[in-house]
Structure formats: structure tokens, C-alpha cells
Design a protein around this motif. Structure first.
Motif, PDB file in Angstrom:
ATOM      1  N   VAL A  14       0.821  -1.216   0.000  1.00 27.10           N
ATOM      2  CA  VAL A  14       0.000   0.000   0.000  1.00 27.10           C
ATOM      3  C   VAL A  14       0.853   1.264   0.000  1.00 27.10           C
ATOM      4  N   LEU A  15       2.003   1.220   0.613  1.00 25.73           N
ATOM      5  CA  LEU A  15       2.884   2.387   0.541  1.00 25.73           C
ATOM      6  C   LEU A  15       3.335   2.625  -0.899  1.00 25.73           C
ATOM      7  N   GLU A  16       3.517   1.550  -1.656  1.00 28.62           N
ATOM      8  CA  GLU A  16       3.893   1.665  -3.069  1.00 28.62           C
ATOM      9  C   GLU A  16       2.702   2.029  -3.953  1.00 28.62           C
ATOM     10  N   ASP A  17       1.501   1.625  -3.558  1.00 26.55           N
ATOM     11  CA  ASP A  17       0.284   1.878  -4.346  1.00 26.55           C
ATOM     12  C   ASP A  17      -0.847   2.272  -3.392  1.00 26.55           C
ATOM     13  N   PRO A  18      -0.854   3.547  -2.956  1.00 24.76           N
ATOM     14  CA  PRO A  18      -1.856   3.989  -1.979  1.00 24.76           C
ATOM     15  C   PRO A  18      -3.308   3.771  -2.410  1.00 24.76           C
ATOM     16  N   MET A  19      -3.558   3.817  -3.713  1.00 22.87           N
ATOM     17  CA  MET A  19      -4.940   3.601  -4.162  1.00 22.87           C
ATOM     18  C   MET A  19      -5.414   2.189  -3.831  1.00 22.87           C
ATOM     19  N   PHE A  20      -4.490   1.222  -3.772  1.00 26.06           N
ATOM     20  CA  PHE A  20      -4.879  -0.135  -3.403  1.00 26.06           C
ATOM     21  C   PHE A  20      -5.393  -0.159  -1.966  1.00 26.06           C
ATOM     22  N   GLY A  21      -4.783   0.617  -1.090  1.00 28.51           N
ATOM     23  CA  GLY A  21      -5.269   0.726   0.287  1.00 28.51           C
ATOM     24  C   GLY A  21      -6.663   1.325   0.335  1.00 28.51           C
ATOM     25  N   GLU A  22      -6.900   2.352  -0.477  1.00 32.00           N
ATOM     26  CA  GLU A  22      -8.235   2.963  -0.547  1.00 32.00           C
ATOM     27  C   GLU A  22      -9.247   1.950  -1.058  1.00 32.00           C
ATOM     28  N   PHE A  23      -8.845   1.172  -2.051  1.00 28.67           N
ATOM     29  CA  PHE A  23      -9.715   0.135  -2.608  1.00 28.67           C
ATOM     30  C   PHE A  23     -10.102  -0.874  -1.531  1.00 28.67           C
ATOM     31  N   LEU A  24      -9.121  -1.318  -0.753  1.00 34.75           N
ATOM     32  CA  LEU A  24      -9.408  -2.278   0.315  1.00 34.75           C
ATOM     33  C   LEU A  24     -10.426  -1.714   1.306  1.00 34.75           C
ATOM     34  N   VAL A  25     -10.230  -0.470   1.699  1.00 36.12           N
ATOM     35  CA  VAL A  25     -11.155   0.163   2.650  1.00 36.12           C
ATOM     36  C   VAL A  25     -12.542   0.289   2.022  1.00 36.12           C
ATOM     37  N   ASP A  26     -12.598   0.733   0.776  1.00 35.51           N
ATOM     38  CA  ASP A  26     -13.895   0.867   0.098  1.00 35.51           C
ATOM     39  C   ASP A  26     -14.607  -0.475  -0.054  1.00 35.51           C
ATOM     40  N   LYS A  27     -13.822  -1.556  -0.140  1.00 35.83           N
ATOM     41  CA  LYS A  27     -14.403  -2.896  -0.227  1.00 35.83           C
ATOM     42  C   LYS A  27     -14.808  -3.444   1.139  1.00 35.83           C
ATOM     43  N   GLY A  28     -14.544  -2.684   2.203  1.00 37.73           N
ATOM     44  CA  GLY A  28     -14.965  -3.103   3.535  1.00 37.73           C
ATOM     45  C   GLY A  28     -13.900  -3.808   4.350  1.00 37.73           C
ATOM     46  N   PHE A  29     -12.671  -3.838   3.857  1.00 39.60           N
ATOM     47  CA  PHE A  29     -11.591  -4.439   4.623  1.00 39.60           C
ATOM     48  C   PHE A  29     -11.182  -3.474   5.733  1.00 39.60           C
ATOM     49  N   PRO A  30     -10.939  -3.966   6.928  1.00 39.59           N
ATOM     50  CA  PRO A  30     -10.497  -3.099   8.024  1.00 39.59           C
ATOM     51  C   PRO A  30      -8.994  -2.820   7.897  1.00 39.59           C
ATOM     52  N   PHE A  31      -8.631  -2.036   6.893  1.00 36.36           N
ATOM     53  CA  PHE A  31      -7.222  -1.844   6.570  1.00 36.36           C
ATOM     54  C   PHE A  31      -6.740  -0.452   6.926  1.00 36.36           C
ATOM     55  N   SER A  32      -5.574  -0.413   7.546  1.00 36.79           N
ATOM     56  CA  SER A  32      -4.866   0.836   7.817  1.00 36.79           C
ATOM     57  C   SER A  32      -3.390   0.499   7.941  1.00 36.79           C
ATOM     58  N   VAL A  33      -2.517   1.300   7.307  1.00 36.90           N
ATOM     59  CA  VAL A  33      -1.084   1.035   7.428  1.00 36.90           C
ATOM     60  C   VAL A  33      -0.595   1.264   8.853  1.00 36.90           C
ATOM     61  N   GLU A  34      -1.410   1.910   9.671  1.00 34.47           N
ATOM     62  CA  GLU A  34      -1.059   2.130  11.075  1.00 34.47           C
ATOM     63  C   GLU A  34      -1.153   0.836  11.883  1.00 34.47           C
ATOM     64  N   ASN A  35      -1.897  -0.125  11.393  1.00 34.95           N
ATOM     65  CA  ASN A  35      -2.078  -1.396  12.089  1.00 34.95           C
ATOM     66  C   ASN A  35      -0.805  -2.236  11.932  1.00 34.95           C
ATOM     67  N   PRO A  36      -0.177  -2.636  13.039  1.00 28.77           N
ATOM     68  CA  PRO A  36       1.082  -3.383  12.956  1.00 28.77           C
ATOM     69  C   PRO A  36       0.975  -4.719  12.214  1.00 28.77           C
ATOM     70  N   ILE A  37      -0.216  -5.298  12.145  1.00 29.22           N
ATOM     71  CA  ILE A  37      -0.363  -6.586  11.454  1.00 29.22           C
ATOM     72  C   ILE A  37      -0.034  -6.453   9.969  1.00 29.22           C
ATOM     73  N   THR A  38      -0.155  -5.226   9.426  1.00 30.72           N
ATOM     74  CA  THR A  38       0.122  -5.038   7.996  1.00 30.72           C
ATOM     75  C   THR A  38       1.595  -5.254   7.666  1.00 30.72           C
ATOM     76  N   GLU A  39       2.449  -5.292   8.680  1.00 30.21           N
ATOM     77  CA  GLU A  39       3.864  -5.598   8.460  1.00 30.21           C
ATOM     78  C   GLU A  39       4.098  -7.105   8.345  1.00 30.21           C
ATOM     79  N   LEU A  40       3.115  -7.892   8.748  1.00 31.21           N
ATOM     80  CA  LEU A  40       3.263  -9.345   8.766  1.00 31.21           C
ATOM     81  C   LEU A  40       2.441 -10.053   7.689  1.00 31.21           C
TER      82      LEU A  40
END
Length: 83
Positions: A14-40
Motif C-alpha cells: 500500500v505504501l507503493e500503491d496507496p490507491m490499493f489501500g483505498e480500494f481495500l477500505v472501500d471494499k470493507g476491509f479493516p485496513f490501515s497502514v497504522e495497524n502493525p499486522i500489515t507488516e506481517l
């Protein structure tokens, strides 16, 4: 079709493609780069855990990008600031 590196952690994707992060959120995924699980978690993990059809999901993302960040059932671009 969009190519997502299946081996990179979701934060890097998502840092490389921020729109993908927006897409995930718009699709209802509980996604945020602030969440430490996104590193794993990788995109391969997301596909497996959510039982996604990877190709269909990425095709939908291509359409989302082509529409300027709008899902097919939305009328205007997303204004999520979760990233």
C-alpha cells in the motif's frame, strides 16, 4: 491486470500503491497502514484468509483505478483518510 507482489507485506504494497489501500477500505476491509499486522500479512495471506478469487479481485481493482477510485456501485470518489 494489476500486479500485486504476493510476497510483500501489505504495508509495503500500500505504501507503493496507496490507491490499493483505498480500494481495500472501500471494499470493507479493516485496513490501515497504522495497524502493525500489515507488516506481517501479505496479499497471499489476504487472498487465502478471505477466500478471494485473486484474478477477479485484481480485475475489480483495475476497474476501480480506471474509474478514479470509485467502486462500480458508488457515485463519487472515496474520501477515506485511513492511509
Amino acid at each position: 491486470m494489476a500486479q500485486i507482489d504476493m510476497t510483500k507485506c501489505m504495508r509495503d504494497v500500500v505504501l507503493e500503491d496507496p490507491m490499493f489501500g483505498e480500494f481495500l477500505v472501500d471494499k470493507g476491509f479493516p485496513f490501515s497502514v497504522e495497524n502493525p499486522i500489515t507488516e506481517l500479512v501479505t496479499f497471499a495471506d489476504v487472498v487465502k484468509l478471505r477466500h478471494l478469487d485473486k484474478d477477479a479481485f485484481l480485475a475489480e481493482y483495475d476497474e476501480y483505478r480506471a474509474r478514479g477510485g470509485v467502486l462500480p456501485d458508488q457515485d463519487e470518489p472515496s474520501s477515506n483518510d485511513n492511509l
